[in-house]
Design a protein around this motif. Structure first.
Motif, short mmCIF file in Angstrom:
data_model
loop_
_atom_site.label_atom_id
_atom_site.label_comp_id
_atom_site.label_asym_id
_atom_site.label_seq_id
_atom_site.Cartn_x
_atom_site.Cartn_y
_atom_site.Cartn_z
N GLN A 1 -16.19 10.84 66.30
CA GLN A 1 -16.00 11.29 64.97
C GLN A 1 -16.16 10.18 63.78
O GLN A 1 -15.41 9.18 64.10
CB GLN A 1 -14.69 12.24 64.90
N VAL A 2 -16.34 10.56 62.79
CA VAL A 2 -16.45 9.50 61.86
C VAL A 2 -15.00 9.54 61.24
O VAL A 2 -14.41 10.50 60.86
CB VAL A 2 -17.36 9.86 60.63
N LEU A 3 -14.64 8.45 60.95
CA LEU A 3 -13.01 8.16 60.41
C LEU A 3 -12.99 8.21 59.28
O LEU A 3 -13.72 7.60 58.41
CB LEU A 3 -12.80 6.92 60.92
N THR A 4 -12.03 9.30 58.80
CA THR A 4 -11.93 9.64 57.28
C THR A 4 -11.23 8.43 56.69
O THR A 4 -11.13 8.31 55.54
CB THR A 4 -11.10 10.92 57.03
N ASN A 5 -10.34 7.79 57.53
CA ASN A 5 -9.84 6.49 56.91
C ASN A 5 -9.47 5.39 58.23
O ASN A 5 -9.48 6.01 59.35
CB ASN A 5 -8.51 7.01 56.24
N PHE A 6 -9.16 4.33 57.88
CA PHE A 6 -8.95 3.29 58.81
C PHE A 6 -7.49 3.15 59.31
O PHE A 6 -7.21 1.89 59.69
CB PHE A 6 -9.74 2.07 58.62
N ASP A 7 -6.57 3.84 58.78
CA ASP A 7 -5.30 4.00 58.84
C ASP A 7 -4.87 3.96 60.47
O ASP A 7 -5.49 4.77 61.20
CB ASP A 7 -4.44 4.85 58.36
N GLN A 8 -3.81 2.84 61.02
CA GLN A 8 -3.63 2.91 62.21
C GLN A 8 -2.10 3.10 62.35
O GLN A 8 -1.43 2.06 61.97
CB GLN A 8 -3.93 1.49 62.69
N ILE A 9 -1.76 4.38 62.56
CA ILE A 9 -0.41 4.49 62.70
C ILE A 9 0.37 4.17 64.13
O ILE A 9 -0.11 4.55 65.01
CB ILE A 9 0.02 6.14 62.83
N PRO A 10 1.53 3.22 64.13
CA PRO A 10 2.05 2.72 65.23
C PRO A 10 2.64 3.96 66.04
O PRO A 10 3.43 4.99 65.32
CB PRO A 10 3.09 1.80 64.95
N ASN A 11 2.31 3.96 67.23
CA ASN A 11 2.75 5.02 68.17
C ASN A 11 3.88 4.40 69.03
O ASN A 11 3.78 4.06 70.22
CB ASN A 11 1.62 5.51 69.24
N HIS A 12 5.18 4.78 68.21
CA HIS A 12 6.49 4.00 69.03
C HIS A 12 6.88 4.62 70.00
O HIS A 12 7.39 3.99 70.94
CB HIS A 12 7.62 4.09 67.77
N MET A 13 6.62 5.96 70.31
CA MET A 13 7.29 6.77 71.53
C MET A 13 6.41 6.10 72.62
O MET A 13 6.87 6.10 73.69
CB MET A 13 7.14 8.22 71.36
N LEU A 14 5.15 6.10 72.60
CA LEU A 14 4.31 5.69 73.72
C LEU A 14 4.42 4.35 73.94
O LEU A 14 4.68 3.72 74.98
CB LEU A 14 2.71 5.70 73.33
N ARG A 15 4.85 3.33 72.93
CA ARG A 15 4.98 1.88 73.31
C ARG A 15 6.47 1.71 74.00
O ARG A 15 6.44 0.97 74.94
CB ARG A 15 5.37 1.18 71.77
N ARG B 1 -10.66 -4.86 66.43
CA ARG B 1 -11.96 -5.49 66.74
C ARG B 1 -13.33 -4.71 66.40
O ARG B 1 -14.31 -4.91 66.08
CB ARG B 1 -12.01 -6.14 68.06
N TRP B 2 -13.03 -3.38 67.04
CA TRP B 2 -13.99 -2.28 66.80
C TRP B 2 -14.43 -2.01 65.40
O TRP B 2 -15.67 -1.97 64.99
CB TRP B 2 -13.67 -1.07 67.59
N ILE B 3 -13.46 -1.92 64.49
CA ILE B 3 -13.81 -1.79 63.02
C ILE B 3 -14.25 -3.10 62.62
O ILE B 3 -15.10 -2.69 61.54
CB ILE B 3 -12.47 -1.20 62.29
N ARG B 4 -13.71 -4.06 62.73
CA ARG B 4 -14.21 -5.37 62.29
C ARG B 4 -15.79 -5.41 62.58
O ARG B 4 -16.79 -6.09 61.89
CB ARG B 4 -13.60 -6.61 62.59
N ASP B 5 -16.16 -5.12 63.48
CA ASP B 5 -17.80 -5.05 64.02
C ASP B 5 -18.50 -3.93 63.35
O ASP B 5 -19.69 -4.09 63.49
CB ASP B 5 -17.71 -4.65 65.57
#
Length: 437
Positions: free
Chosen positions: A76-90, A62-66
């Motif tokens: 920091q300016v995002l160099t890319n918008f990749d979202q890597i799943p954090n399986h360990m934390l989940r 939602r933050w990026i869509r806005d």
């Protein structure tokens, strides 16, 4: 952030006493690293950005869509918008939820893997292949799969819209429109339901939906007693005719179109269907060919009476469209006669001046001007009785289009001829005019 759990009372059958009031509530605190930095809620699908900060997927999407291009925490300016799943934390969050189930915490289900552009390209290829073979069942299965994807997240919807699937769906609709309508009704319906949230489509997609066979199919679908189907069909037709007059020209040649559109106006409990229908009629009457072919037919079917009836309690959007239709109707002598015979016509037109929007006011002034052009002055006298003079005078003092201002001035000049014939009209109002009328 904390959960509050109220310990349940013991069963009466067990013969146990209820807990004391002091011990009836336990405060359960969510670990800080389990909370999303944006929503501060427990993360359901933690993902990590290029900056190394983890967020809940829904919140960061939602933050990026806005339109934000920075990391909310580090800025920091995002160099890319990749979202890597954090399986360990989940897994840690899920384990914590299981451990605290006795406190009323529900286990968070494992999230579905988001679709990719490759997934969409693959389904596009399969659908085009099935459509070329006339395999409606396979196409319907693929459409239902797309529906499932779209319901999972807004990110999926964005990917679906941005990767050419709208054109493929439009092409598939055209392909099966040339076959048996009734046999493929479910497929055609599901495609239209998908397309309604993909608007605006590109030129190629609109050309497929705007073909003669596609339009003929939609006209047939509109005759089916299915409110959801009517909504999607009407919205699609509105989208097509409002973007290209070529689609209007193709639409007006379809038999039974006028009857279908008038029936749509009478659809109960559906304002969106009514608005779409009036919009299509407006665009048809706005073209010279459409006005010539269908104007008399619409009049016979009662478009004037229906328009004025709906105008009484119409909201802004519907008022603008209905007034536009009536303005186009008045371009013909038959239309002017029909409107003049209706007792509500002039009072409603005057009432809407300066009360809805500038566009609605433009239509109202245009209608009064058309009603009184080369007439016996009956409509003009009626307009004076219901307060048109004061509103027209005000029109000269506000910002409005030059054409509207010219018509308002001409109407005031015509009213000056009838001021002495009105017993209830105070001719003293004319002294405030800057020019002699």
């Amino acid at each position: 952030m904390a959960f509050f759990w109220k310990r349940p009372r013991a069963s009466r059958l067990a013969g146990k006493k209820p807990l004391s009031k002091q011990n009836s509530q336990i405060e359960l605190t969510i670990p800080t690293h389990f909370r999303c930095p944006i929503s501060l809620d427990l993360m359901k699908d933690p993902v990590t950005l290029s900056t190394g900060i983890t967020y809940d997927r829904e919140s960061i999407e939602r933050w990026i869509r806005d339109g934000n291009e920075t990391c909310p925490v580090t800025n920091q300016v995002l160099t890319n918008f990749d979202q890597i799943p954090n399986h360990m934390l989940r897994k840690m969050i899920q384990h914590w939820c299981v451990e605290n189930q006795a406190h009323g915490v529900e286990r968070i289900p494992t999230p579905r893997t988001p679709i990719t552009s490759y997934d969409i390209m693959e389904i596009c290829s399969k659908m085009m292949d099935s459509a070329s073979k006339g395999d409606g069942k396979s196409c319907l299965d693929l459409v239902e799969k797309i529906n499932v994807w779209a319901k999972e997240s807004e990110q999926n919807k964005s990917l679906i819209k941005d990767n050419g699937l709208g054109f493929v769906l439009a092409a598939t609709f055209e392909a099966f429109s040339g076959l048996s309508f009734e046999k493929h009704k479910d497929l055609l319906k599901e495609i239209l339901l998908l397309l309604t949230w993909m608007f605006p489509l590109g030129v190629e997609g609109r050309s497929k939906l705007g073909s003669t066979q596609s339009l003929r199919c939609m006209t047939w679908l509109l005759s089916i007693d299915d409110l959801l189907l009517k909504k999607s069909c009407a919205l699609t037709l509105k989208e097509l005719v409002s973007t290209d007059q070529a689609h209007v020209k193709a639409l007006i040649d379809i038999d039974g179109l006028a009857e279908v559109l008038i029936n749509l106006i009478n659809t109960p409990d559906s304002l969106s269907v009514k608005k779409s229908s009036f919009s299509v009629i407006y665009h048809i009457l706005s073209t010279q060919i459409g006005h010539k072919k269908l104007s008399s037919k619409f009049l016979e079917l009662g478009v004037v009476e229906l328009s004025l009836e709906d105008l009484v309690e119409a909201d802004k959007g519907l008022s603008e469209t209905v007034l536009g239709v009536l303005d186009r109707v008045l371009d013909s002598r038959e239309g002017r006669e029909r409107v003049q015979k209706h007792a509500l016509a002039v009072p409603l037109i005057v009432k809407k001046i300066l009360r809805v929007s500038s566009l609605a006011t433009d239509f109202c002034i245009s209608m009064l001007w058309k009603l009184n052009k080369n007439s016996d002055g009956g409509a003009l006298v009626e307009a004076l009785h219901v307060g048109a003079f004061q509103k027209l005078l005000l029109m000269l003092q506000v910002n409005c289009g030059e054409e509207t201002k010219v018509k308002a001035t001409e109407l005031l000049k015509l009213m000056n001829q009838y001021k002495n014939k009105l017993e209830c009209f105070d001719s003293g109002h004319f002294k405030y005019l800057r020019k002699s009328y």
